[in-house]
Design a protein around this motif. Sequence first.
Motif, PDB file in Angstrom:
ATOM      1  N   THR B  14       0.817  -1.213   0.000  1.00  0.00           N
ATOM      2  CA  THR B  14       0.000   0.000   0.000  1.00  0.00           C
ATOM      3  C   THR B  14       0.852   1.264   0.000  1.00  0.00           C
ATOM      4  O   THR B  14       0.493   2.267  -0.610  1.00  0.00           O
ATOM      5  N   ALA B  15       2.015   1.192   0.655  1.00  0.00           N
ATOM      6  CA  ALA B  15       2.862   2.389   0.713  1.00  0.00           C
ATOM      7  C   ALA B  15       3.387   2.771  -0.663  1.00  0.00           C
ATOM      8  O   ALA B  15       3.756   3.927  -0.900  1.00  0.00           O
ATOM      9  N   GLU B  16       3.388   1.800  -1.555  1.00  0.00           N
ATOM     10  CA  GLU B  16       3.901   2.074  -2.904  1.00  0.00           C
ATOM     11  C   GLU B  16       2.803   2.605  -3.821  1.00  0.00           C
ATOM     12  O   GLU B  16       3.066   2.933  -4.981  1.00  0.00           O
ATOM     13  N   LEU B  17       1.589   2.667  -3.320  1.00  0.00           N
ATOM     14  CA  LEU B  17       0.465   3.101  -4.146  1.00  0.00           C
ATOM     15  C   LEU B  17      -0.375   4.108  -3.363  1.00  0.00           C
ATOM     16  O   LEU B  17      -1.476   3.818  -2.905  1.00  0.00           O
ATOM     17  N   ARG B  23      -0.643   2.054 -10.593  1.00  0.00           N
ATOM     18  CA  ARG B  23       0.454   1.135 -10.897  1.00  0.00           C
ATOM     19  C   ARG B  23      -0.055   0.168 -11.950  1.00  0.00           C
ATOM     20  O   ARG B  23      -1.174  -0.321 -11.865  1.00  0.00           O
ATOM     21  N   ILE B  24       0.740  -0.035 -12.960  1.00  0.00           N
ATOM     22  CA  ILE B  24       0.349  -0.975 -14.011  1.00  0.00           C
ATOM     23  C   ILE B  24       1.178  -2.230 -13.852  1.00  0.00           C
ATOM     24  O   ILE B  24       2.413  -2.171 -13.778  1.00  0.00           O
ATOM     25  N   ASP B 132       0.020  -5.548   4.315  1.00  0.00           N
ATOM     26  CA  ASP B 132      -0.485  -4.394   3.567  1.00  0.00           C
ATOM     27  C   ASP B 132      -0.277  -4.577   2.061  1.00  0.00           C
ATOM     28  O   ASP B 132       0.124  -3.656   1.357  1.00  0.00           O
ATOM     29  N   MET B 133      -0.526  -5.761   1.652  1.00  0.00           N
ATOM     30  CA  MET B 133      -0.319  -6.063   0.236  1.00  0.00           C
ATOM     31  C   MET B 133      -1.588  -5.757  -0.565  1.00  0.00           C
ATOM     32  O   MET B 133      -2.676  -6.209  -0.232  1.00  0.00           O
TER      33      MET B 133
END
Lengths: 387, 154
Positions: B14-17, B23-24, B132-133
């Motif tokens: 989640t932290a990456e989005l 995100r593709i 948090d995936m």
Amino acid sequence: MKSDEPASAGSDAAAAKRPAAPSPQTELIIDTDVHHSLAAKEDLYPFLPSHSRERLAEHGLPRLGNVYYQNGGYQGIRADCLKSPDEDSAAARSSFSLFQEKLLGACGVNVAILNGELTAAFVTLADADYSADLCRAFNDWTVANWLSKDDRFRCALTVPMHQPEAAVREIERLGGHPGVVGIYVICGSPRLYGQRCFDRVYAACVEHGLVVALHFSGEGAGMNPPPTAAGFPSYYAETYLLRPQFYQAHLSSFLFEGTFEKFPSLRVVFLESGFAWVPAFRWRADTAWKALRSQTPWVKRLPSEYIDAHVRFSTQPMEEPASAQALGEVLEWMHGANSLMFASDFPHWDFDAPATVAQCFPAAMRRQVLSGNALQTYPKLHGLARA
Amino acid sequence: MASPALEPFPVCRTAELPPGSRRIAELRGISIGVFNLAGQYFALRNRCPHRSAPLCEGRLMGLVKADQAYAYTTEREGEILRCPWHGWEFDIRTGRSVALPETIRSKCYQTSVERSEPEGRVDTYPVSQREDMVVVWLPKPASTERARDRPGDP
């Protein structure tokens, strides 16, 4: 309606001389595009205020735009309408008895909607008051000399569309006349007709049950922009071919300005526009809307759906594709069974007769084309459907 | 979330989005865009139903409306995806076309944020990275999905 019976005793003589109508006389025939005109400028004198009458007397009738200085036939009309080969066409263009004989009689037309061909001359004048005076006088002349003499004649009012407030005044003045079924608007215009300055005109049309009948003319005349993006064509044949773009421009404007959202009961009739272009236009308009919807978010539906609901096309001049099958496909693609209305263009040289035009259409469509679509489109003709 | 017909695919943490981002990812050979709208995750196929453009690379817009002519309003900023090739708009929340929601829609997939150990291939990820995936759920391979998406594919 016993529309074969003349309305007034005055036309009995003409009726008696009328030749037997050819088939399909069992069908009601409504002709949506008939062009009457003046014999001479003096015709308008009784209907003009004195200052405009003096001006007309001195300077004469204004001319149609230079695009139309040349025409087909003889001075633009059927040579067989002339009494002698070299007669000026004005006599035939303005002959009430000729229209009765050759259109209502010979062709069996039951209702002929008159669209004054001098409209382009009147509404391309920059002088707002003189223009409005000429329009008003022409309409009064039409009522007195055509509508009042034979109720098979109806008319679309000549209105000075280039000054919308004056157009509204004319609609309010005469729009209630039972023989007035629309306003007659030429394609040549300083502005595209969907633009909001014209909304008041359409509000008045809806209020009075009038259609907006659009017809080419006046492109490049007076204050109007040239008829093409690259100026003026040299020859009349070119103007003939150019016509669809005049209508396409206004149709695009109606669609994307949201005219049909603003006026859900408004009907627009395209006269003499041709119609084989309509399928391609529908497809392109839908494509444009899907891509660009957010720029005109008040356009709620596919443009082609607005065309189905609000726009009708006249048959004349009939498209003449290389094969009958091709015509059938065009009719299917444009929903022609519900959108095409017969027009003769009488007395012009590229006239179409109802009996022969009807043969171009599948049998199941003929009644709709000859009368059904017009009955449904013109609010003030609805009553004929019951008769 | 777990349906026997669906298979989970982790996309990122989640932290990456963060909200407003996308995100593709290529999941089982299918290019899919995952969008974070204010903490909610939505996944759309990265292929426009019109001309197979990479839909999810389009700009994120608001929903422009007008109750009457010329009266523009814009709502739901960032929730409308405009295809980069021909401008068709799609509602990220539903995948439906804004212009023609009843007839045109982009393929959507379920999403979830999995804190516990999901089934399937997520097992191949280290436990510490599974928290948090953001997970996209695809129909199991019996479906008729194409194996590969390339822009312009019919």
